[in-house]
Design a protein around this motif. Structure first.
Motif, PDB file in Angstrom:
ATOM      1  N   PHE A  27       6.762   0.382   4.346  1.00  0.00           N
ATOM      2  CA  PHE A  27       5.775   1.089   4.290  1.00  0.00           C
ATOM      3  C   PHE A  27       4.566   0.575   4.328  1.00  0.00           C
ATOM      4  N   TRP A  82      10.750  -5.241   1.431  1.00  0.00           N
ATOM      5  CA  TRP A  82       9.758  -5.600   1.037  1.00  0.00           C
ATOM      6  C   TRP A  82       9.175  -7.097   0.819  1.00  0.00           C
ATOM      7  N   SER A 142      -2.277  -0.534   4.162  1.00  0.00           N
ATOM      8  CA  SER A 142      -2.332  -0.591   2.856  1.00  0.00           C
ATOM      9  C   SER A 142      -3.657  -1.388   2.568  1.00  0.00           C
ATOM     10  N   SER A 201       5.699   2.455  -0.533  1.00  0.00           N
ATOM     11  CA  SER A 201       4.649   2.264   0.032  1.00  0.00           C
ATOM     12  C   SER A 201       3.520   1.990  -0.771  1.00  0.00           C
ATOM     13  N   VAL A 218       3.237   0.405  -3.513  1.00  0.00           N
ATOM     14  CA  VAL A 218       2.940  -0.866  -4.544  1.00  0.00           C
ATOM     15  C   VAL A 218       2.637  -2.308  -3.170  1.00  0.00           C
ATOM     16  N   SER A 219       2.709  -1.203  -1.849  1.00  0.00           N
ATOM     17  CA  SER A 219       2.044  -2.277  -0.634  1.00  0.00           C
ATOM     18  C   SER A 219       1.199  -2.367  -0.305  1.00  0.00           C
ATOM     19  N   LYS A 220       0.441  -1.282  -0.618  1.00  0.00           N
ATOM     20  CA  LYS A 220      -1.072  -0.523  -1.283  1.00  0.00           C
ATOM     21  C   LYS A 220      -1.371  -1.889  -1.996  1.00  0.00           C
ATOM     22  N   VAL A 267      -0.134  -4.470  -3.631  1.00  0.00           N
ATOM     23  CA  VAL A 267      -0.334  -6.031  -3.358  1.00  0.00           C
ATOM     24  C   VAL A 267      -1.078  -6.444  -1.848  1.00  0.00           C
TER      25      VAL A 267
END
Lengths: 320, 140
Positions: free
Chosen positions: B22, B5, B26, A174, A176-178, A180
């Motif tokens: 998730f 991902w 983001s 979660s 890392v998604s934020k 990137v």
């Protein structure tokens, strides 16, 4: 307290030994969490699965084949009864390899239907992930070579460690998604933090959505409006607090290093969810539950205070 | 999960329950949107008791239906006209009626139900909202 802080910085990754009674407490707590995350009601006679879904936009197993038949009354009651029986067996610590895989399959189907169309919400994934981690552990435990079994973790400690890893994976992905999706960059999350004043728009959207659910003013309205006001007029303060949330997600793997870091980071993660609920009216019951059970592990600390467990020189904190 | 991902990086599916990237919250733009339902006589309807759907799920469905129109219309749907968004709104209402909550629509209970598109903007140090009725479900 001195020992606690010394322990906080010790690396016991993959070596923490949990007592059977700790695993029993976690298992019972997780069985209850699992039931509620799958059926969203305490009442077995009120269980429900959607009997219609769009297979093109379905999430997980329901996207591979039409499983809408599971939502018919008889299949629903059969699946619910099966999950109840399996959860009782699981909580009792019997037939762990079989029960965890079948329970995971039930969660993957029922949770997949409830989480369709894909991306509609991410409330229950963590419960299925923890069950998957436990099923994988019990499979490994059953088939691992003897020499690895002798030097490796015992059954309870392994199940807990693999559960913890699955929870951590969710948080770190979660974060890392934020990192990137907000634009990347060398400093993790810097661009995400920089965009935070715009989260005021999301806060307002969440408040309106919570209102339109039942046409009732959500309980978070006051704090929601306070947070929006702060973000728009004094963004620095809110950016600081929200940035803490990002870094605690990114560093969630620290929970794996020792019991003290699991307690500290676990409380941090639970506080993060409570903060989000207070402002955005987004409950994270299942994340809170698994953090509490597998990281905070309050019964252990209670037992420590009561002198029922002691510090050990090899593992710093160990049960007697 | 890491695989999920990576797969999702090019905009394709990054979800396979329970695996997920998730991606919630983001990135943040200075604008967002939501939808709600109105009755034929223009009164807001509570989504949970009316169609057994949370507003977040309703918005997700409408968002998917807007995305489907990107092959047809250029640019961001924030710049589209009400007529352009109507196709997505009608698809969302049909999804509610035919797939998600058919029982709620039985016996013409929700004839004439409308979908309202609410846009939320940050303009300097204030939040501004704008509402448009984008679609209505006729009694067909």
């Amino acid at each position: 307290m001195k020992t606690f802080f010394r322990t906080l910085f010790s690396n016991q990754l993959g070596r923490i030994r949990y007592a059977p009674w700790e695993w029993t407490v976690m298992r019972i707590g997780f069985a209850i969490t699992f039931w509620f995350a799958t059926w969203h009601t305490w009442r077995p006679w009120a269980v429900n699965i959607h009997d219609h879904y769009d297979i093109e936009r379905a999430n997980g197993l329901p996207s591979l084949m039409d499983l809408s038949w599971a939502g018919q009354p008889v299949p629903t009651y059969v699946i619910a009864a099966l999950s109840l029986v399996l959860l009782v067996i699981y909580a009792a610590g019997r037939w762990k390899l079989g029960t965890t895989w079948v329970l995971f399959l039930i969660q993957a189907v029922v949770g997949g239907i409830h989480s369709s169309p894909e991306g509609s919400h991410h409330a229950t994934q963590v419960v299925a992930l923890v069950m998957l981690g436990q099923a994988a552990w019990f499979t490994w435990e059953r088939f691992r070579p003897r020499r690895l079994a002798e030097s490796g973790l015992d059954s309870a400690s392994g199940a807990i460690f693999w559960s913890q890893q699955m929870i951590c994976a969710g948080y770190v992905i979660s974060a890392v998604s934020k990192w990137v999706n907000s634009g990347g960059g060398i400093i993790p999350g810097a661009k995400w933090v920089n965009q935070l004043p715009n989260i005021a728009v999301q806060f307002e959207k969440n408040r309106l959505q919570a209102f339109y659910d039942n046409l009732e003013t959500p309980i978070s309205t006051e704090t929601n409006q306070w947070a929006i006001e702060l973000l728009l007029n004094r963004p620095g303060l809110m950016m600081f607090f929200l940035a803490l949330g990002f870094y605690i997600e990114l560093l969630a793997f620290l929970t794996l290093f020792n019991r003290a870091s699991a307690l500290v980071v676990g409380i941090g993660l639970m506080s993060l969810h409570a903060f989000i609920f207070t402002i955005m009216n987004l409950p994270f019951y299942y994340f809170e539950a698994v953090d509490f059970l597998f990281f905070v592990n309050l019964p252990f600390w209670g037992a420590l205070v009561l002198g029922k467990v002691r510090f050990s020189s090899s593992e710093k904190l160990a049960t007697t | 999960m890491a695989l999920c991902w990576v797969v999702g990086r090019d905009g394709t599916r990054a979800e396979f329950y329970p695996l997920s990237s998730f991606p919630m919250y983001s990135k943040f733009d200075d604008r967002s949107y939501l939808v709600y339902l109105k009755s034929a006589d223009g009164e807001p309807l509570p989504t949970v008791p009316t169609v057994s759907v949370f507003s977040t799920e309703l918005k997700k469905q409408y968002g998917d239906d807007l995305n489907d129109l990107k092959k047809q219309f250029k640019g961001s749907h924030f710049d589209w006209s009400i007529d352009q968004k109507r196709l997505a709104g009608e698809a969302t209402l049909r999804y509610l009626r035919d797939v998600r909550s058919p029982a709620s629509f039985a016996d013409g209970k929700l004839d004439g139900v409308r979908l309202v598109d609410v846009r939320v903007f940050r303009e300097g140090n204030r939040i501004v909202t704008r509402e448009d009725e984008v679609a209505a479900l006729s009694a067909d």
